[in-house]
Write an enzyme that holds these catalytic residues in place. Structure first.
Site, PDB file in Angstrom:
ATOM      1  N   TYR A  12     -14.509  -6.552  16.708  1.00  0.00           N
ATOM      2  CA  TYR A  12     -15.364  -6.512  15.515  1.00  0.00           C
ATOM      3  C   TYR A  12     -14.611  -5.855  14.357  1.00  0.00           C
ATOM      4  O   TYR A  12     -14.603  -6.360  13.233  1.00  0.00           O
ATOM      5  CB  TYR A  12     -16.651  -5.738  15.831  1.00  0.00           C
ATOM      6  N   ASP A  63     -30.203  -5.625   6.873  1.00  0.00           N
ATOM      7  CA  ASP A  63     -29.759  -5.498   5.482  1.00  0.00           C
ATOM      8  C   ASP A  63     -30.230  -6.675   4.639  1.00  0.00           C
ATOM      9  O   ASP A  63     -30.573  -6.511   3.464  1.00  0.00           O
ATOM     10  CB  ASP A  63     -28.225  -5.405   5.415  1.00  0.00           C
ATOM     11  N   ASP A 121     -24.352 -21.491   8.302  1.00  0.00           N
ATOM     12  CA  ASP A 121     -23.512 -21.022   9.408  1.00  0.00           C
ATOM     13  C   ASP A 121     -22.083 -20.833   8.899  1.00  0.00           C
ATOM     14  O   ASP A 121     -21.466 -21.782   8.409  1.00  0.00           O
ATOM     15  CB  ASP A 121     -23.541 -22.045  10.549  1.00  0.00           C
ATOM     16  N   LYS A 125     -13.438  -7.806  10.942  1.00  0.00           N
ATOM     17  CA  LYS A 125     -13.953  -7.371   9.639  1.00  0.00           C
ATOM     18  C   LYS A 125     -12.809  -7.004   8.683  1.00  0.00           C
ATOM     19  O   LYS A 125     -12.928  -7.146   7.473  1.00  0.00           O
ATOM     20  CB  LYS A 125     -14.897  -6.174   9.819  1.00  0.00           C
ATOM     21  N   GLU A 160     -16.154   0.682  10.582  1.00  0.00           N
ATOM     22  CA  GLU A 160     -15.459   0.387  11.843  1.00  0.00           C
ATOM     23  C   GLU A 160     -13.993   0.053  11.587  1.00  0.00           C
ATOM     24  O   GLU A 160     -13.166   0.160  12.485  1.00  0.00           O
ATOM     25  CB  GLU A 160     -16.117  -0.787  12.559  1.00  0.00           C
ATOM     26  N   THR A 189     -16.941  -2.612   6.625  1.00  0.00           N
ATOM     27  CA  THR A 189     -17.532  -1.601   7.496  1.00  0.00           C
ATOM     28  C   THR A 189     -16.594  -0.436   7.796  1.00  0.00           C
ATOM     29  O   THR A 189     -15.370  -0.607   7.837  1.00  0.00           O
ATOM     30  CB  THR A 189     -17.944  -2.244   8.843  1.00  0.00           C
TER      31      THR A 189
HETATM   32  N1  GDD Z   1     -25.302   0.465  20.907  1.00  0.00           N
HETATM   33  C1  GDD Z   1     -25.184   1.537  21.706  1.00  0.00           C
HETATM   34  N2  GDD Z   1     -25.934   1.600  22.858  1.00  0.00           N
HETATM   35  N3  GDD Z   1     -24.320   2.516  21.366  1.00  0.00           N
HETATM   36  C2  GDD Z   1     -24.232   3.591  22.175  1.00  0.00           C
HETATM   37  C3  GDD Z   1     -24.994   3.723  23.342  1.00  0.00           C
HETATM   38  C4  GDD Z   1     -25.869   2.668  23.709  1.00  0.00           C
HETATM   39  O1  GDD Z   1     -26.576   2.707  24.714  1.00  0.00           O
HETATM   40  N4  GDD Z   1     -24.704   4.927  23.910  1.00  0.00           N
HETATM   41  C5  GDD Z   1     -23.802   5.510  23.124  1.00  0.00           C
HETATM   42  N5  GDD Z   1     -23.505   4.717  22.080  1.00  0.00           N
HETATM   43  C6  GDD Z   1     -22.513   5.018  21.012  1.00  0.00           C
HETATM   44  C7  GDD Z   1     -21.484   3.917  20.827  1.00  0.00           C
HETATM   45  O2  GDD Z   1     -20.468   4.014  21.842  1.00  0.00           O
HETATM   46  C8  GDD Z   1     -20.997   4.249  19.421  1.00  0.00           C
HETATM   47  O3  GDD Z   1     -19.994   5.237  19.478  1.00  0.00           O
HETATM   48  C9  GDD Z   1     -22.226   4.834  18.732  1.00  0.00           C
HETATM   49  O4  GDD Z   1     -23.180   5.098  19.763  1.00  0.00           O
HETATM   50  C10 GDD Z   1     -22.863   3.925  17.697  1.00  0.00           C
HETATM   51  O5  GDD Z   1     -23.044   2.652  18.247  1.00  0.00           O
HETATM   52  P1  GDD Z   1     -23.881   1.502  17.503  1.00  0.00           P
HETATM   53  O6  GDD Z   1     -25.208   2.004  17.090  1.00  0.00           O
HETATM   54  O7  GDD Z   1     -23.833   0.285  18.371  1.00  0.00           O
HETATM   55  O8  GDD Z   1     -23.095   1.276  16.119  1.00  0.00           O
HETATM   56  P2  GDD Z   1     -21.536   1.169  15.785  1.00  0.00           P
HETATM   57  O9  GDD Z   1     -21.149   2.443  15.113  1.00  0.00           O
HETATM   58  O10 GDD Z   1     -20.746   0.716  16.944  1.00  0.00           O
HETATM   59  O11 GDD Z   1     -21.523  -0.031  14.716  1.00  0.00           O
HETATM   60  C11 GDD Z   1     -22.521  -0.108  13.708  1.00  0.00           C
HETATM   61  O12 GDD Z   1     -22.049   0.492  12.530  1.00  0.00           O
HETATM   62  C12 GDD Z   1     -20.963  -0.150  11.895  1.00  0.00           C
HETATM   63  C13 GDD Z   1     -20.612   0.643  10.645  1.00  0.00           C
HETATM   64  O13 GDD Z   1     -19.664   1.626  11.000  1.00  0.00           O
HETATM   65  C14 GDD Z   1     -22.862  -1.575  13.503  1.00  0.00           C
HETATM   66  O14 GDD Z   1     -23.972  -1.672  12.633  1.00  0.00           O
HETATM   67  C15 GDD Z   1     -21.721  -2.315  12.868  1.00  0.00           C
HETATM   68  O15 GDD Z   1     -22.123  -3.647  12.576  1.00  0.00           O
HETATM   69  C16 GDD Z   1     -21.351  -1.585  11.569  1.00  0.00           C
HETATM   70  O16 GDD Z   1     -20.295  -2.253  10.932  1.00  0.00           O
END
Ligand code: GDD
Length: 348
Positions: free
Chosen positions: A154, A14, A63, A158, A132, A130
């Protein structure tokens, strides 16, 4: 005179897109960068290089854990607008590092707000909140009035940053806005997040660089948009006469499984699922090759099962309108990663 924007977390996805947008609007952009050694600095610049803006940004060491550093930065930069994008942003890691995550993502924004109150109280302030924070949401879609129920360190860290922003606005009249952004992705997304992990791994498998893609929960649903659209919304929030909180979301929700299927199709695979649960696998019908395997070690201790946002307020008040939808986003990411793998130029 050009307005000055301070972006904390300039090395992230971002930070790079927002810097590019603000430069285009004629801003002087100062980017805050957290570095532990000079050797690591080149890697922190990669996204800025990809967008060809590295030479146009002044970088400062920054930081959120260090109040003296925050105060010195505000005093020297004298920003008109502050975008607080710095964070430990990987949800899975926050379960292993809950205290560090809370220190940076929760107390960090509080430190910055307190410094803004004392040193640059007229600066406009954006806090990267977020979806989240909605976590185990009881209603769908989620908007600015939906109760929060964070499901990870997290998420609760947040939430502290979000309420600190609201409270400093209400208590001290700071022009502080909180953007509650649903997932936003791009070819510059970090490789640990699921979308980028999928597109980069499938591109690598196609070119014989990787054996198999391992994933956790395939049923999780997310509201995925394009990061380039979302950074514009951050800026729009700070141009309002009144600071406020806004949800930015596409309004569509897709499973991780469907992201894999769409990306696989874009890369020329014919994906078929066999087995179930922890034993599920994805096979390429054409070659019979194993593409995807579930690894339960990647499940999270507590999961956010489904998120879908309602960004009506941002669309009406800010005139925010995302341009890139789900299919186009997956295509953009898959094509970028295939190009990088083919050219042996995976740097981000
Ligand atoms: N990272 C990851 N890796 N996630 C996985 C995997 C894997 O191998 N397999 C399944 N997932 C599922 C996670 O359990 C989660 O439900 C979903 O994929 C998305 O995971 P992420 O891409 O890690 O993103 P996030 O939703 O947990 O968080 C992101 O989005 C938020 C906004 O809602 C991050 O960018 C956060 O910083 C942000 O605030």
């Amino acid at each position: 005179m050009a307005r000055t924007a301070l972006i904390t977390g300039i090395s992230g996805q971002d930070g790079a897109y927002l810097a590019q947008f603000l430069l285009g609007m004629g801003y002087r952009v100062v980017g805050g960068l957290r570095r532990s050694s000079s050797g690591a600095i080149a890697r922190l610049h990669e996204r800025l290089h990809e967008l060809q803006i590295a030479d146009d940004i002044a970088l400062v060491d920054f930081d959120l854990a260090e109040i003296t550093n925050i105060m010195r930065t505000l005093e020297t930069v004298k920003p008109d607008e502050i975008y607080n994008l710095a964070a430990q942003s990987f949800v899975a890691l926050s379960f292993d590092q809950p205290i560090y995550t809370t220190e940076v993502d929760g107390v960090g924004p509080l430190r910055l707000l307190e410094a803004v109150r004392q040193l640059t109280p007229t600066a406009r302030f954006y806090q990267a909140s977020t979806s989240e924070m909605f976590g185990k949401a009881r209603t769908a879609p989620q908007d600015e009035t939906t109760p929060f129920y964070p499901r990870s360190p997290y998420g609760f860290a947040k939430l502290l940053g979000h309420w600190a922003t609201v409270n400093y606005r209400e208590s001290y009249g700071l022009r502080a806005s909180s953007g509650i952004l649903f997932n936003h992705e791009s070819p510059l997304r970090g490789r640990e997040f699921v979308t980028r992990k999928i597109t980069l791994s499938l591109a690598r498998i196609k070119h014989g660089d990787l054996d198999v893609l391992e994933l956790g929960n395939l049923e999780a649903k997310r509201d995925w948009g394009f990061a380039g659209d979302y950074v514009k919304g951050m800026w729009q929030m700070l141009q309002q006469d009144e600071a406020d909180d806004f949800v930015l979301a596409s309004g569509e929700s897709h499973t991780v499984r469907s992201f894999v299927e769409t990306a696989a199709r874009r890369l020329g695979f014919d994906l078929e699922w066999v087995g179930a649960g922890a034993y599920e696998r994805g096979i390429d019908r054409r070659s019979g090759k194993l593409l995807v395997r579930v690894n339960p070690a990647l499940y999270r201790p507590a999961e956010v099962d489904a998120l879908v946002g309602n960004s009506k307020k941002a669309r009406q008040v800010l005139g925010w309108q995302p341009a890139i939808g789900f299919d186009e986003l997956v295509t953009l990411m898959a094509e970028a990663d295939e190009r990088r793998v083919r050219d042996n130029s995976v740097r981000v």
